[in-house]
Design a protein around this motif. Structure first.
Motif, PDB file in Angstrom:
ATOM      1  N   PHE A 259      40.589  37.160  49.295  1.00  0.00           N
ATOM      2  CA  PHE A 259      41.280  37.944  48.528  1.00  0.00           C
ATOM      3  C   PHE A 259      42.732  37.609  48.165  1.00  0.00           C
ATOM      4  O   PHE A 259      43.153  37.903  46.870  1.00  0.00           O
ATOM      5  CB  PHE A 259      41.415  39.456  49.332  1.00  0.00           C
ATOM      6  CG  PHE A 259      41.795  40.573  48.475  1.00  0.00           C
ATOM      7  CD1 PHE A 259      40.797  41.037  47.637  1.00  0.00           C
ATOM      8  CD2 PHE A 259      43.037  41.096  48.636  1.00  0.00           C
ATOM      9  CE1 PHE A 259      41.149  42.167  46.719  1.00  0.00           C
ATOM     10  CE2 PHE A 259      43.514  42.109  47.738  1.00  0.00           C
ATOM     11  CZ  PHE A 259      42.611  42.784  46.876  1.00  0.00           C
ATOM     12  N   ASN A 260      43.147  36.872  48.923  1.00  0.00           N
ATOM     13  CA  ASN A 260      44.614  36.409  48.715  1.00  0.00           C
ATOM     14  C   ASN A 260      44.694  35.509  47.853  1.00  0.00           C
ATOM     15  O   ASN A 260      45.523  35.310  46.825  1.00  0.00           O
ATOM     16  CB  ASN A 260      45.303  35.696  49.948  1.00  0.00           C
ATOM     17  CG  ASN A 260      46.889  35.293  49.820  1.00  0.00           C
ATOM     18  OD1 ASN A 260      47.661  36.246  49.472  1.00  0.00           O
ATOM     19  ND2 ASN A 260      47.094  34.127  49.846  1.00  0.00           N
ATOM     20  N   THR A 261      43.753  34.417  47.774  1.00  0.00           N
ATOM     21  CA  THR A 261      43.493  33.236  46.720  1.00  0.00           C
ATOM     22  C   THR A 261      43.257  34.014  45.349  1.00  0.00           C
ATOM     23  O   THR A 261      43.907  33.729  44.499  1.00  0.00           O
ATOM     24  CB  THR A 261      42.432  32.346  47.123  1.00  0.00           C
ATOM     25  OG1 THR A 261      42.811  31.729  48.318  1.00  0.00           O
ATOM     26  CG2 THR A 261      42.428  31.078  45.755  1.00  0.00           C
ATOM     27  N   LEU A 262      42.216  34.996  45.458  1.00  0.00           N
ATOM     28  CA  LEU A 262      41.893  35.696  44.279  1.00  0.00           C
ATOM     29  C   LEU A 262      43.003  36.254  43.760  1.00  0.00           C
ATOM     30  O   LEU A 262      43.457  36.259  42.348  1.00  0.00           O
ATOM     31  CB  LEU A 262      40.738  36.583  44.468  1.00  0.00           C
ATOM     32  CG  LEU A 262      40.168  37.508  43.366  1.00  0.00           C
ATOM     33  CD1 LEU A 262      39.654  36.594  42.225  1.00  0.00           C
ATOM     34  CD2 LEU A 262      39.345  38.649  43.692  1.00  0.00           C
ATOM     35  N   THR A 263      43.600  37.043  44.269  1.00  0.00           N
ATOM     36  CA  THR A 263      44.913  38.116  43.631  1.00  0.00           C
ATOM     37  C   THR A 263      46.098  37.508  43.532  1.00  0.00           C
ATOM     38  O   THR A 263      46.962  37.566  42.458  1.00  0.00           O
ATOM     39  CB  THR A 263      44.898  39.316  44.584  1.00  0.00           C
ATOM     40  OG1 THR A 263      45.107  39.151  45.888  1.00  0.00           O
ATOM     41  CG2 THR A 263      43.603  40.108  44.352  1.00  0.00           C
ATOM     42  N   SER A 264      46.610  36.912  44.597  1.00  0.00           N
ATOM     43  CA  SER A 264      47.679  36.462  44.545  1.00  0.00           C
ATOM     44  C   SER A 264      48.098  34.978  43.849  1.00  0.00           C
ATOM     45  O   SER A 264      49.349  34.602  43.405  1.00  0.00           O
ATOM     46  CB  SER A 264      48.581  36.057  46.124  1.00  0.00           C
ATOM     47  OG  SER A 264      48.546  37.347  46.681  1.00  0.00           O
ATOM     48  N   ASP A 265      46.974  34.040  43.599  1.00  0.00           N
ATOM     49  CA  ASP A 265      47.119  33.075  43.126  1.00  0.00           C
ATOM     50  C   ASP A 265      46.306  33.085  41.736  1.00  0.00           C
ATOM     51  O   ASP A 265      46.812  33.032  40.645  1.00  0.00           O
ATOM     52  CB  ASP A 265      46.289  32.004  43.923  1.00  0.00           C
ATOM     53  CG  ASP A 265      47.019  31.551  45.228  1.00  0.00           C
ATOM     54  OD1 ASP A 265      48.317  31.592  45.484  1.00  0.00           O
ATOM     55  OD2 ASP A 265      46.559  31.468  46.440  1.00  0.00           O
ATOM     56  N   PHE A 266      44.932  33.179  41.832  1.00  0.00           N
ATOM     57  CA  PHE A 266      44.357  33.188  40.540  1.00  0.00           C
ATOM     58  C   PHE A 266      44.554  34.147  39.687  1.00  0.00           C
ATOM     59  O   PHE A 266      45.109  33.842  38.412  1.00  0.00           O
ATOM     60  CB  PHE A 266      42.709  33.163  40.695  1.00  0.00           C
ATOM     61  CG  PHE A 266      42.080  32.536  39.688  1.00  0.00           C
ATOM     62  CD1 PHE A 266      41.435  31.397  39.445  1.00  0.00           C
ATOM     63  CD2 PHE A 266      41.539  33.558  38.473  1.00  0.00           C
ATOM     64  CE1 PHE A 266      40.894  30.791  38.504  1.00  0.00           C
ATOM     65  CE2 PHE A 266      40.963  33.184  37.615  1.00  0.00           C
ATOM     66  CZ  PHE A 266      40.595  31.718  37.526  1.00  0.00           C
ATOM     67  N   PHE A 267      44.645  35.520  40.274  1.00  0.00           N
ATOM     68  CA  PHE A 267      44.765  36.451  39.131  1.00  0.00           C
ATOM     69  C   PHE A 267      46.531  36.623  38.585  1.00  0.00           C
ATOM     70  O   PHE A 267      46.672  36.841  37.208  1.00  0.00           O
ATOM     71  CB  PHE A 267      44.766  38.007  39.773  1.00  0.00           C
ATOM     72  CG  PHE A 267      43.441  38.455  39.794  1.00  0.00           C
ATOM     73  CD1 PHE A 267      42.490  37.811  39.083  1.00  0.00           C
ATOM     74  CD2 PHE A 267      42.888  39.478  40.689  1.00  0.00           C
ATOM     75  CE1 PHE A 267      41.068  38.254  39.004  1.00  0.00           C
ATOM     76  CE2 PHE A 267      41.556  39.984  40.520  1.00  0.00           C
ATOM     77  CZ  PHE A 267      40.603  39.496  39.892  1.00  0.00           C
TER      78      PHE A 267
END
Length: 517
Positions: free
Chosen positions: A413-421
């Motif tokens: 979730f951190n990679t998805l939201t804080s990085d990718f998004f």
């Protein structure tokens, strides 16, 4: 249908800049399609060829590829045969697909250590040449070029790049690529024509693939020689600030492009012998793309300060050429003896020649390929960013496997939201503010009904607009169906969230919006 595998060579700064929108399109679940219009399972192996490792555009793209790969692995593991869903196309590094025991590092970057740390004159051993050869080199290369340290690339000088990149055929990466290449695989090369690294690297990569039959160290010589090869050649499209102390000038772009086109015509996209054009193209499908409307003037940086350019419409369209190439049937991409039979040449036109574009301003074929998936992905991004936390503990989140507050603390979730998004939103901002801007979505709202540009929600006495409440209701209904078949098992929480959003938004956009395509 068997999965398709693409080796994607990204040459120079433009290669990295085109990969950025391609990753966004793949994250949205866009696939190449077969002759029946059905999405094809796909694995892409990007190989970045650029000695300028400090290039900020390269670093941004490398980060995106690594984040995408992590997210995709959490959703689908190593499975390739996935035909729908966000992040469903597999991205692998060359090391990922090699047999165990390979010494290649797990990176998307082509190792160019032999030239990265050297000045060009040291690379060609200028100081050891006799007087006559030094004089010849001084005629062919300026003092600035001879003293160029190649860790910043070839600074708009393809004559440097064509010499330095000839080590490509002797590299471990090329040997390993050659040995794992299969007859059903395809190759695509992305480069610009008006700079140094891309203009030089493109013909060298193709030449070495086509000449593989002469290399006894390669296992798959025949398959590689007759590979299906596509290429995107990016013509001048961006502007740079004038700087008399820089070797880069927009005024040189056109003359460099003309010179390169003549060279490509005689040696790559066709052959010319004794003044006669011969149908002996080395490229099966060649895409030309540019824009006469220049971008915002970028900072004139030959490379020392990192080169970080805003996203541009041309790069977004360039990424679509990769998907188009993959959708061309095999029988239209035949190669015999290293020469393409009936080569294909393509350009791109807009449905409406406007300075500010929305998703509706592209042609029918483009709209049919991308609009639905991009809209779904953006609405999913908005839901996860603005609403998911409030919905935890309600409805579908309580169905097995449960989505709890602990899920919000996972690395996925951190990679998805804080990085990718975060990077996705920044990419959209840059597209919006450039000359010839692309504004597919309204970034100034958190309301789903106001999110799309030029695509109106349905209205009427019995029509309700899309909102987070209607999304939650649809997710609850879809989750109940999935529970009956234990679709997500006991622990596939990440897949449950994104798969349910993909499925429910697919239906909601038809119910709530007029004419997505």
């Amino acid at each position: 249908m068997n999965k398709m595998r693409l080796f994607l060579f990204l040459v120079g700064g433009t290669g990295s800049r085109v990969m950025r929108p391609l990753i966004m399109q793949l994250a949205a679940g866009i696939h190449p399609t077969d002759e029946a219009g059905q999405p094809m399972p796909l694995e892409i192996i990007p190989i970045v060829v650029d000695p300028h490792k400090a290039n900020e555009d390269l670093k941004r793209t490398d980060n995106l590829m690594r984040w995408y790969k992590q997210i995709r692995r959490s959703l689908y593991g190593e499975q390739v045969d996935v035909r729908r869903g966000f992040f469903s196309v597999k991205i692998s590094s060359l090391a990922d697909i090699l047999p165990n025991g390979s010494q290649l590092s797990d990176t998307f970057l082509f190792n160019m250590g032999a030239i990265e740390s050297k000045k060009f004159q040291d690379f060609i051993n200028y100081s050891t040449l006799d007087t006559g050869n030094q004089a010849l080199c001084s005629m062919m290369f300026s003092d600035y070029q001879l003293n160029t340290k190649m860790d910043i690339g070839f600074v708009g000088s393809p004559n440097i790049g064509s010499v330095a990149l000839n080590q490509f055929k002797d590299s471990e990466e090329f040997r390993q690529f050659s040995n794992v290449f299969q007859k059903s695989d395809r190759v695509f090369v992305v480069s610009s024509i008006f700079g140094g690294t891309g203009a030089a690297g493109y013909p060298i990569i193709v030449k070495n693939i086509r000449n593989a039959a002469n290399n006894a160290q390669i296992n798959n010589r025949g398959d590689l020689r007759d590979a299906r090869i596509g290429a995107l050649t990016v013509l001048p499209y961006f502007n740079v600030q004038q700087d008399d102390n820089s070797p880069i000038s927009r005024g040189d772009f056109i003359s460099k492009t003309k010179s390169a086109l003549f060279y490509y015509h005689d040696n790559l996209t066709g052959l010319r012998q004794n003044g006669v054009d011969l149908p002996l193209s080395k490229i099966n499908a060649c895409y030309y793309l540019g824009d006469q409307v220049p971008s915002n003037p970028y900072f004139n940086d030959p490379g020392g300060n990192g080169q970080r350019n805003d996203a541009h419409l041309v790069e977004y369209v360039g990424a679509l050429s990769v998907l188009d190439f993959l959708s061309i049937p095999d029988d239209q991409l035949q190669t015999v003896g290293g020469n393409a039979q009936n080569p294909i040449y393509k350009e791109f036109g807009l449905a409406y020649d406007k300075q500010t574009l929305s998703l509706k301003d592209f042609g029918v074929q483009t709209r049919a390929l991308v609009n639905r998936q991009l809209v779904k992905f953006h609405l999913a991004y908005m839901y996860i960013t603005n609403q998911l936390r409030q919905d935890i503990g309600r409805g579908y989140t309580q169905d097995k496997p449960e989505i709890t507050n602990g899920f919000l603390a996972t690395s996925f979730f951190n990679t998805l939201t804080s990085d990718f998004f975060v990077t996705y939103r920044q990419w959209l901002k840059e597209l919006r503010t450039n000359q010839r801007s692309l504004v597919p979505f309204n970034l100034n709202t958190t309301k789903l009904s106001d999110a799309l540009t030029d695509i109106a929600p349905k209205s009427g006495l019995f029509k309700s607009s899309i909102d987070y409440k209607s999304v939650l209701a649809a997710l609850n209904k879809a989750s109940q169906q999935a529970m009956k078949t234990q679709k997500y098992g006991t622990d596939r929480v990440a897949l449950k969230l994104l798969d349910l959003l993909d499925e429910t938004l697919d239906k909601l956009i038809d119910e709530k919006y007029n004419g997505i395509v």
